[in-house]
Design a protein around this motif. Structure first.
Motif, short mmCIF file in Angstrom:
data_model
loop_
_atom_site.label_atom_id
_atom_site.label_comp_id
_atom_site.label_asym_id
_atom_site.label_seq_id
_atom_site.Cartn_x
_atom_site.Cartn_y
_atom_site.Cartn_z
N SER A 22 0.73 -1.26 0.10
CA SER A 22 -0.14 0.07 0.06
C SER A 22 0.85 1.32 0.15
N GLN A 23 2.06 1.18 0.00
CA GLN A 23 3.17 2.05 0.05
C GLN A 23 2.87 3.27 -1.07
N SER A 24 3.00 2.49 -2.48
CA SER A 24 3.14 3.41 -3.58
C SER A 24 1.99 3.52 -4.21
N LYS A 25 0.78 2.76 -3.98
CA LYS A 25 -0.38 3.10 -4.82
C LYS A 25 -1.66 3.19 -3.83
N SER A 26 -2.84 3.74 -4.36
CA SER A 26 -3.80 3.59 -3.80
C SER A 26 -4.66 2.23 -3.38
N VAL A 27 -5.16 1.89 -2.42
CA VAL A 27 -5.55 0.50 -2.13
C VAL A 27 -7.10 0.49 -1.39
N VAL A 28 -7.74 -0.75 -1.53
CA VAL A 28 -8.89 -1.10 -1.11
C VAL A 28 -8.37 -2.35 -0.14
N MET A 29 -8.14 -2.37 0.99
CA MET A 29 -7.52 -3.61 1.63
C MET A 29 -8.68 -4.16 2.67
N ASP A 30 -9.11 -5.16 2.44
CA ASP A 30 -10.08 -5.98 3.34
C ASP A 30 -9.35 -6.96 4.26
N GLY A 31 -9.88 -7.05 5.52
CA GLY A 31 -9.32 -7.97 6.61
C GLY A 31 -10.11 -7.84 7.93
N ARG A 32 -9.28 -7.97 8.76
CA ARG A 32 -9.92 -7.96 10.29
C ARG A 32 -9.17 -6.97 11.00
N ASP A 33 -7.77 -6.63 10.85
CA ASP A 33 -7.12 -5.72 11.54
C ASP A 33 -6.52 -4.59 10.70
N ILE A 34 -7.00 -4.37 9.73
CA ILE A 34 -6.38 -3.45 8.56
C ILE A 34 -6.52 -1.91 9.30
N GLY A 35 -7.41 -1.53 9.88
CA GLY A 35 -7.88 -0.18 10.30
C GLY A 35 -7.19 -0.09 11.75
N THR A 36 -7.09 -1.18 12.44
CA THR A 36 -6.54 -1.05 13.79
C THR A 36 -5.31 -1.41 13.72
N TYR A 37 -4.46 -2.09 12.93
CA TYR A 37 -3.27 -2.58 13.09
C TYR A 37 -2.19 -2.46 11.92
N VAL A 38 -2.77 -2.77 10.55
CA VAL A 38 -1.87 -3.06 9.43
C VAL A 38 -1.78 -1.47 8.83
N LEU A 39 -3.00 -0.68 8.74
CA LEU A 39 -2.88 0.65 8.19
C LEU A 39 -3.26 1.59 9.06
N PRO A 40 -2.88 1.82 10.29
CA PRO A 40 -3.48 2.59 11.30
C PRO A 40 -3.94 4.03 10.71
#
Ligand code: DC
Length: 226
Positions: free
Chosen positions: A117-135
């Motif tokens: 997700s560093q260099s491009k716009s992403v839609v990422m789905d999961g369980r901990d994306i908003g809390t941990y992966v991409l705060p």
């Protein structure tokens, strides 16, 4: 170039996250990243190696030898093998929550997810994306649906994919995974404090897509051209 935007969509199993994330990403021209597929691919690798997914040390021992690729066309590769269909089979579904509870495996996969997700716009789905992966994600959505709605969707999906399961199996698997995913010690499933909660039980796919696009527009100014 504009700064890349990250959209995090979290929520329990079969809440329809991937369907929505995929469509929203396609409409906005963002890259869709299915992090659940990565935990599933790792689970596949553990089973293929003849290891017991409930054995943390054994499962973690293969971290250096597992490579996972999410291709732009939606295919998932594990050590070069196309595992797109295999990772949806009941044997993987019933073991993936064990694998996803192991900290070392999570850290390895989270590194990959952050890099993507560093260099491009992403839609990422999961369980901990908003809390941990991409705060610091610009948009965080916590997508939920009733157990009945989720079970019906997953059952229909399995029938369409030719995966043999009973409705009771689907309900049992969802309930068990919800429990393990939300009770694990490291990065459990829970809504981020700054997430927008969306209950999709009584919504059509189009209604959910429109609601998510509206949230993205409100938060970032990015407007869908349709
Ligand atoms: O979204 P899914 O059903 O394909 O996810 C498979 C499993 O992986 C699910 O039990 C939870 C886990 N998972 C996770 O712990 N963290 C993520 N970011 C994505 C999935």
């Amino acid at each position: 170039m504009n700064k890349p935007i990250s959209v995090a969509i979290d929520g329990p199993s079969a809440a329809g996250k991937s369907t929505i994330a995929k469509r929203v990403a396609a409409i906005l021209g963002f890259t869709y990243i299915d992090t659940g597929a990565m935990y599933r691919a790792f689970t596949y690798a553990v089973i293929k190696k003849g290891l017991n997914p409930e054995d943390e040390a054994a499962s973690c021992s293969i971290i250096p030898e597992v490579s996972i690729d999410l291709l732009d066309d939606g295919r998932v590769l594990c050590n070069g093998e196309d595992v797109t269909k295999a990772i949806r089979e009941p044997l993987v579904s019933s073991n993936v929550s064990y694998i996803a509870s192991y900290k070392d495996i999570r850290l390895a996969l989270v590194d990959m997810q952050r890099a993507m997700s560093q260099s491009k716009s992403v839609v990422m789905d999961g369980r901990d994306i908003g809390t941990y992966v991409l705060p610091n994600a610009e948009v965080k959505i916590y997508q939920i649906a009733s157990t009945e709605a989720r079970a019906q969707r997953r059952y229909k999906e399995n029938v369409e994919k030719g995966i043999p399961t009973s409705m009771q199996d689907v309900i049992d698997n969802l309930t068990k995974r919800d429990y393990i995913d939300s009770h694990r010690a490291f990065a459990p499933l829970r809504p981020a404090e700054d997430s927008v909660q969306l209950d999709t039980s009584a919504m059509t796919i189009e209604e959910v897509v429109d609601a998510v696009l509206k949230i993205i527009e409100d938060k970032t100014g990015v407007k869908a051209c349709r």
